[in-house]
Design an enzyme around this catalytic site. Structure first.
Site, short mmCIF file in Angstrom:
data_model
loop_
_atom_site.label_atom_id
_atom_site.label_comp_id
_atom_site.label_asym_id
_atom_site.label_seq_id
_atom_site.Cartn_x
_atom_site.Cartn_y
_atom_site.Cartn_z
CG MET A 167 57.86 88.94 38.53
SD MET A 167 57.13 89.81 39.84
CE MET A 167 56.09 88.66 40.62
CG LEU A 168 58.37 81.76 38.42
CD1 LEU A 168 59.63 81.81 39.41
CD2 LEU A 168 57.37 80.78 39.13
CE LYS A 184 48.17 78.22 41.56
NZ LYS A 184 49.10 77.89 40.19
CB ALA A 235 48.56 80.95 37.82
CD1 TRP A 236 42.58 84.69 38.41
CD2 TRP A 236 41.52 84.50 36.44
NE1 TRP A 236 41.41 85.51 38.31
CE2 TRP A 236 41.02 85.70 36.97
CE3 TRP A 236 41.28 84.35 34.88
CZ2 TRP A 236 39.91 86.36 36.59
CZ3 TRP A 236 40.17 84.88 34.48
CH2 TRP A 236 39.57 86.20 35.25
CB THR A 237 48.09 85.74 39.39
OG1 THR A 237 48.39 86.70 38.52
CG2 THR A 237 49.08 84.25 39.18
CE1 TYR A 259 46.10 82.31 42.08
CE2 TYR A 259 46.51 82.57 44.68
CZ TYR A 259 46.99 82.23 43.26
OH TYR A 259 48.24 82.11 43.10
CG ASP A 283 43.55 78.45 25.79
OD1 ASP A 283 43.34 78.29 26.98
OD2 ASP A 283 42.28 78.82 25.29
#
Length: 298
Positions: A25-26, A145, A76-78, A141, A54
Site C-alpha cells: 500500500m505504501l 519492528k 514488513a511483516w504487518t 510485531y 528476499d
C-alpha cells in the site's frame, strides 16, 4: 537527537531510488510519487517486491542495493495478530531484513529510509511520543519492528527511521474501506473509542519520505503521521459521512474486541524532529481524510 548529521545532499547529480516492498500500500504510492519526480528531474526509481527480493538473504540484498543512492524499506511483516504465533518469521522480515538492508546501504554508500511503527511504544502515554522516547513494545510485531530500528541505527549511520501509524490508502485493505463496507451491510456498528491515534494517508507519508530525503534531513528518527488525533470511533464517523452512510454508531471499548496482539491505547506521535529539520509535518488527519476519501473508497 545524537545521531550523526550527514553531509548536505548535492544536486543536480542523478539520484537513484530503490523501493523495497514496492507492491504494498505504501510502496505503491511511493513509487507513484517518485515517478512524478522522474518526469521532471534526474530521479530514477526501481521497485522490488517479495517475489523479486528476499530481504532475509544478505547476499541478494547487497546485490540489489548496489548502484542506488537511496533505499526505502517498505517491506514488513504487518500481520500484527499472526505475528504473536509466528514471531520468529516476523523477526526475520522486520529485523533481519532491516539489518541486511542497513549493512548493504552502508557498504554501498546509499542512504537508507526505514519505515517503522507506533507499535514500538506501549501506548501508555498521555502526551505525544517524542522521537527519542524509550521503546517499550508489548506485541510480537512491535518487538520485531523495534529490533529493526536498532539494527538500522547500528549498521547504517546515514539512516532515516520514519515511524508511522494508522495507515490507510487506495492500494490495499485498510480500516476505512472495511468500515465503509460494514456500514453499508449492517444496521448498526460498535466501534472502539478508547484507542487514540493519527489516521495517515499513504500518499501523504510517501510525499513526506521524499521531502525528508530531498531536504537532506539529518540522520535520525522522524514521525510520519498526520497531525491531530482521533479514536477509531471518531475516524469511522468521518468515513461513513464521506461514504454517504448514516449507519448508527455505538462507541465501545477494546475489551469488546479482544485480539491476539495488544493494541496501543495511545498512538499519537510528536513531530518535533520534522520541525527541527525544517520539514513540514503532514496536515490535520481530518482535512487529509477529506482529500483522500474519494480515492480510498472508490
Amino acid at each position: 537527537m545524537t545521531e550523526t548529521t550527514p553531509a548536505p545532499l548535492t544536486t543536480p547529480a542523478p539520484r537513484r531510488w530503490l523501493v523495497v516492498g514496492a507492491a504494498g500500500m505504501l510502496g505503491t504510492d511511493l513509487m507513484a510519487r517518485l515517478r512524478d519526480d522522474a518526469t521532471s528531474s534526474s530521479v530514477e526509481v526501481v521497485g522490488v517486491g517479495r517475489a523479486d527480493l528476499d530481504v532475509t538473504e544478505a547476499d541478494a540484498v547487497l546485490a540489489a542495493v548496489r548502484g542506488f543512492d537511496v533505499v526505502v524499506n517498505c517491506a514488513a511483516w504487518t500481520a500484527v495478530d499472526d505475528a504473536e504465533a509466528h514471531e520468529g518469521d516476523a523477526f526475520r522480515v522486520n529485523a533481519t531484513g532491516a539489518a541486511n538492508l542497513a549493512r548493504a546501504a552502508h557498504a554501498t554508500g546509499a542512504r537508507l529510509v526505514q519505515v517503522s511503527t507506533d507499535y514500538v511504544f506501549d501506548g501508555a502515554a498521555t502526551a505525544p511520543y517524542a522521537e527519542d522516547a524509550p521503546l517499550a513494545p508489548v506485541s510480537a510485531y512491535g518487538r520485531t519492528k523495534a529490533a529493526g530500528e536498532w539494527a538500522v541505527r547500528a549498521q547504517a549511520p546515514d539512516h532515516l527511521i520514519v515511524r508511522t501509524a494508522w495507515l490507510y490508502g487506495a492500494h490495499g485493505g485498510c480500516f476505512p474501506k472495511t468500515m465503509a463496507r460494514l456500514g453499508a451491510e449492517k444496521d448498526r456498528l460498535a466501534v472502539v473509542d478508547d484507542q487514540v491515534g493519527q489516521p495517515t494517508w499513504t500518499r501523504d507519508l510517501a510525499d513526506l519520505i521524499v521531502r525528508l530525503v530531498e531536504a537532506g534531513a539529518p540522520a535520525g528518527t522522524y514521525h510520519g503521521t498526520a497531525s491531530g488525533q482521533t479514536s477509531w470511533f471518531g475516524f469511522t464517523r468521518r468515513v461513513l459521512a464521506s461514504a454517504g452512510l448514516d449507519t448508527p454508531l455505538e462507541p465501545t471499548t477494546s475489551d469488546a474486541f479482544v485480539r491476539p496482539a495488544p493494541r496501543p491505547a495511545y498512538s499519537v506521535l510528536g513531530h518535533d524532529a520534522l520541525h527541527a529539520a525544517v520539514v513540514a509535518p503532514i496536515g490535520d488527519w481530518a482535512e487529509r481524510w477529506d482529500v483522500a476519501a474519494a480515492e480510498v473508497l472508490a
